[in-house]
Design a protein around this motif. Structure first.
Motif, short mmCIF file in Angstrom:
data_model
loop_
_atom_site.label_atom_id
_atom_site.label_comp_id
_atom_site.label_asym_id
_atom_site.label_seq_id
_atom_site.Cartn_x
_atom_site.Cartn_y
_atom_site.Cartn_z
N HIS A 79 82.13 95.30 -40.02
CA HIS A 79 81.26 95.24 -41.21
C HIS A 79 80.02 96.09 -40.91
O HIS A 79 78.92 95.58 -40.73
CB HIS A 79 80.89 93.77 -41.42
N ASP A 86 77.22 89.98 -47.90
CA ASP A 86 78.05 89.04 -47.15
C ASP A 86 78.81 88.09 -48.07
O ASP A 86 79.94 87.70 -47.77
CB ASP A 86 77.19 88.24 -46.15
N ASN A 118 74.97 99.29 -36.93
CA ASN A 118 74.34 99.90 -38.09
C ASN A 118 74.33 101.42 -37.96
O ASN A 118 74.12 101.96 -36.88
CB ASN A 118 72.92 99.37 -38.23
N TYR A 173 71.39 91.91 -47.62
CA TYR A 173 72.40 91.58 -46.62
C TYR A 173 73.22 90.37 -47.07
O TYR A 173 74.45 90.35 -46.98
CB TYR A 173 71.63 91.27 -45.33
N ASP A 203 85.09 89.14 -37.85
CA ASP A 203 84.04 90.11 -38.18
C ASP A 203 83.23 90.31 -36.91
O ASP A 203 82.56 89.38 -36.44
CB ASP A 203 83.21 89.52 -39.32
N SER A 206 80.25 95.48 -35.82
CA SER A 206 79.40 95.71 -37.00
C SER A 206 78.04 96.33 -36.72
O SER A 206 77.00 95.76 -37.08
CB SER A 206 79.23 94.39 -37.77
N THR A 264 78.13 87.19 -34.06
CA THR A 264 76.81 87.85 -33.99
C THR A 264 75.89 87.00 -33.10
O THR A 264 76.24 85.89 -32.73
CB THR A 264 76.10 87.96 -35.36
N GLN A 307 71.08 84.93 -36.08
CA GLN A 307 71.59 84.93 -37.45
C GLN A 307 72.20 83.58 -37.85
O GLN A 307 72.86 83.47 -38.88
CB GLN A 307 72.63 86.04 -37.62
N PHE A 327 74.08 82.52 -41.56
CA PHE A 327 75.49 82.15 -41.76
C PHE A 327 75.63 80.71 -42.26
O PHE A 327 76.50 80.43 -43.08
CB PHE A 327 76.31 82.41 -40.50
N HIS A 355 74.88 94.81 -29.48
CA HIS A 355 76.21 95.06 -30.05
C HIS A 355 77.31 94.97 -29.00
O HIS A 355 78.47 94.80 -29.33
CB HIS A 355 76.25 96.43 -30.74
N1 ARG Z 1 75.06 94.87 -38.94
C1 ARG Z 1 74.62 93.58 -38.51
C2 ARG Z 1 73.69 93.72 -37.30
O1 ARG Z 1 73.71 94.71 -36.61
C3 ARG Z 1 75.75 92.64 -38.13
C4 ARG Z 1 76.71 92.29 -39.22
C5 ARG Z 1 77.49 91.05 -38.93
N2 ARG Z 1 78.46 90.75 -39.94
C6 ARG Z 1 78.19 90.26 -41.13
N3 ARG Z 1 79.17 90.09 -41.96
N4 ARG Z 1 76.97 89.95 -41.51
O2 ARG Z 1 72.92 92.80 -37.05
#
Ligand code: ARG
Length: 606
Positions: free
Chosen positions: A174, A341, A139, A337, A134, A137, A361, A365, A369, A148
């Motif tokens: 994602h 997930d 936004n 979120y 993953d 991802s 990521t 985060q 996780f 990113h």
């Molecule tokens: N969209 C999220 C961001 O920009 C990252 C997602 C990462 N993947 C996940 N499965 N949570 O921070």
């Protein structure tokens, strides 16, 4: 073919097992840090002796007695308390390098002609796993920013390495394409269309949504100030949740426009696996969310807490020592979120049949996780046979040591950053090679500029922050893309010179069975060339691209020492094929590492 380190590990482990009369012994073979002690060192005997409460040195002697490595190594030496020092035999190297050079396999691709692929002496794993990665991802309705960048390229490189090693890799983008903010975005697009419709103008969505971030800001501002608009936005949210056709269609257009922008950045970065079929955004899980909450409630894991629905996974506490909630539904009924997930994780285990799931990521985060994994395990949605990893990374800093921002304090946009890199690379090319044609200069500048940004990121330990500096990453010396690209181009220039001198490399290397290694610099390079597989295994085991860049950099340096000390085209006939092969294998290894695995273009001249 097996890589040298694995052969040594296997044989020494077996000898340890028979000397100690037990199985599951680990030889722990590592490359020596000092050539004085040989090329490799087996460190496992000491641990085993401790376990057996016996003298390590004596045990090492027993092991060596049981061990025949005479086809690979010089007579073994026991050092210190029980290390076994291993030195590769020259004649072993002389044939091993040729075998590595000639190691191809046929690969079948669906609906394509089978291709011959170089394997560099590295077999595919015997127990391939299905690994979901993953990454990227981004936004929707927000530009991709430097944060990113790291996820996109680190994730891509991990996919490439794991795939090369033989795993079944399933990339997952994602994307953040769902949530209440889409209410206001849809409401604004709808409003603009109506306004434009009134004037009779024909304006496409692409134009309205050209600057998605400005569009987002405008929507947010209207939402906060205009009561009618806020109501429309709320209607839109409800509509979207009910699957109302009009709102869904508007939503889809916003997502599509945003995707176009992401794809453009991916193309620039040479990241090719994040196409439609690997894009499964948050919206894909929207119908599973009530089930996630219901299941967790039914299992007694989710409880109502101040109106919200939370899981309190064991071992997570806040500063005051209170249990930390993993919130899966807000008091207004909205999902989060975390809920998405959980749904995605179930999908990946049940539908994609993942044996491992990797999330790439930033380190902010981390807690999310950790809690996600704990909840999913507690719920029994992932068994012990599925490996979950958060592959995290630090921030990109500006030269002042704070997170990289533009002068006006905004997030730096990825697209602009990459364009600037190419622009700056142009002057490097101009300086190095002013005679090239304009077209050639452009091509090289693109390869160098984008390559420099990617390589600088890869070559840093991913868990640390790093300072983004165009000057450093575009420097011709040091562990940089231009240095590596130049090293490659230099070897290619030997080939061009050979052509001029009527030396046919192909003919010289045809039917070559073994090398003739005599000079220390040749031996040093040959020993390093056989270690490519080690570097890839280490990079894959820890999901660390910097192990690969470090290998390539050292390879280029060893090549440089070799080339300074050993003439190639002017070598005697009994030495020239050896040296030509060392050149060619070095070039091919660098190209494979840079281009196939790191996604950094190589150029034939610079
Ligand atoms: N969209 C999220 C961001 O920009 C990252 C997602 C990462 N993947 C996940 N499965 N949570 O921070």
């Amino acid at each position: 073919m097996k890589i040298v380190l694995d052969i040594l590990e296997e044989r020494i482990s077996a000898a340890m097992a028979s000397a100690a009369g037990c199985d599951n012994c680990a030889a722990i073979v590592r490359p020596s840090t000092d050539a004085k002690f040989g090329d490799y060192q087996a460190n496992g005997v000491m641990g085993l002796a401790k376990k057996l409460k016996t003298n390590p040195r004596k045990l090492a002697e027993e092991v060596v007695k049981n061990l025949d490595l005479s086809d690979i190594c010089e007579p073994l030496e026991i050092a210190g308390p029980g290390f076994i020092n291993l030195r590769l035999k020259t004649d072993f190297l002389e044939t091993a390098v040729v075998e590595i050079y000639n190691h191809y396999v046929q690969e079948e691709y669906l609906g394509q002609v089978p291709r011959c692929l170089r394997r560099f002496g590295i077999d595919k794993v015997s127990n391939p796993k299905t690994i979901v990665v993953d990454f990227s991802s981004p936004n929707i309705a927000k530009q991709m920013h430097v944060g990113h960048l790291r996820s996109t390229i680190i994730g891509d490189c991990i996919c490439n390495i794991l795939r090369f090693l033989g795993h079944d890799v399933k990339p997952q983008n994602h994307i953040g394409d769902w949530g209440t903010q889409f209410g206001m975005l849809c409401a604004l697009l709808s409003r603009k269309r109506i306004e434009i419709g009134k004037t009779g103008e024909k304006v496409s969505n692409t134009i309205i949504l050209a600057d998605l971030e400005a569009f987002y800001r405008e929507a947010k501002q209207l939402f906060d100030t205009d009561e009618d608009f806020a109501n429309e936005a709320r209607d839109a949210v409800v509509g979207l949740h009910k699957g109302n056709q009009r709102w869904t269609e508007i939503w889809r257009q916003i997502v599509r426009e945003s995707e176009k922008h992401h794809q453009e950045v991916y193309r620039k970065l040479r990241v090719y696996c994040l196409h439609d079929s690997n894009t499964r955004g948050e919206s894909a899980y929207k119908d599973d969310l009530p089930g996630v909450v219901a299941d967790l409630k039914q299992k007694g894991l989710a409880v109502d807490s101040d109106g919200a629905v939370c899981v309190f996974p064991e071992g997570f506490k806040n500063k005051e020592g209170q249990p930390l909630p993993f919130i899966i539904q807000k008091s207004d009924g909205a999902y989060l979120y975390a809920t998405t997930d959980l749904a995605a994780l179930r999908y990946r285990v049940n539908e994609l049949k993942a044996n491992a799931i990797i999330y790439v990521t930033d380190s902010r985060q981390k807690l999310h996780f950790e809690m996600l994994f704990a909840v999913a395990k507690k719920a029994g949605w992932v068994g012990d046979d599925v490996e979950l990893s958060h592959v995290m990374f630090g921030s990109v800093l500006g030269e002042d040591g704070t997170p990289l921002k533009t002068r006006s304090g905004e997030n730096v946009k990825l697209k602009e950053l990459l364009d600037e890199a190419v622009e700056r690379a142009k002057s490097v090319v101009e300086e190095k090679n002013p005679e090239l044609s304009q077209d050639e200069k452009e091509t090289i500048a693109k390869a160098v500029g984008i390559g420099a940004v990617k390589y600088a990121d890869y070559s840093n330990n991913r868990t640390s922050d790093y300072v983004f500096s165009f000057d450093k990453m575009l420097a011709m010396d040091g562990n940089t893309a231009p240095y590596m690209q130049y090293a490659y181009a230099r070897i290619k220039s030997i080939e061009r010179k050979a052509l001029d001198k009527d030396v046919s490399i192909e003919k010289e290397l045809e039917n070559l069975q073994t090398l003739n290694l005599t000079e220390p610099a040749e031996l040093d390079l040959a020993k390093y060339l056989v270690r490519y597989g080690e570097a890839l295994q280490a990079a894959a085991a820890d999901y660390r691209p910097n192990y690969l860049t470090a290998y390539l950099y050292e390879l280029a340096q060893k090549f440089s020492a070799f080339y300074t000390n050993c003439p190639v085209l002017k070598a005697e006939p009994d030495k020239r094929p050896t040296r030509l092969l060392l050149c060619d294998l070095t070039a091919k290894t660098i190209r494979h590492g840079l281009s196939e695995l790191l996604g950094i273009e190589v150029v034939e001249q610079m």
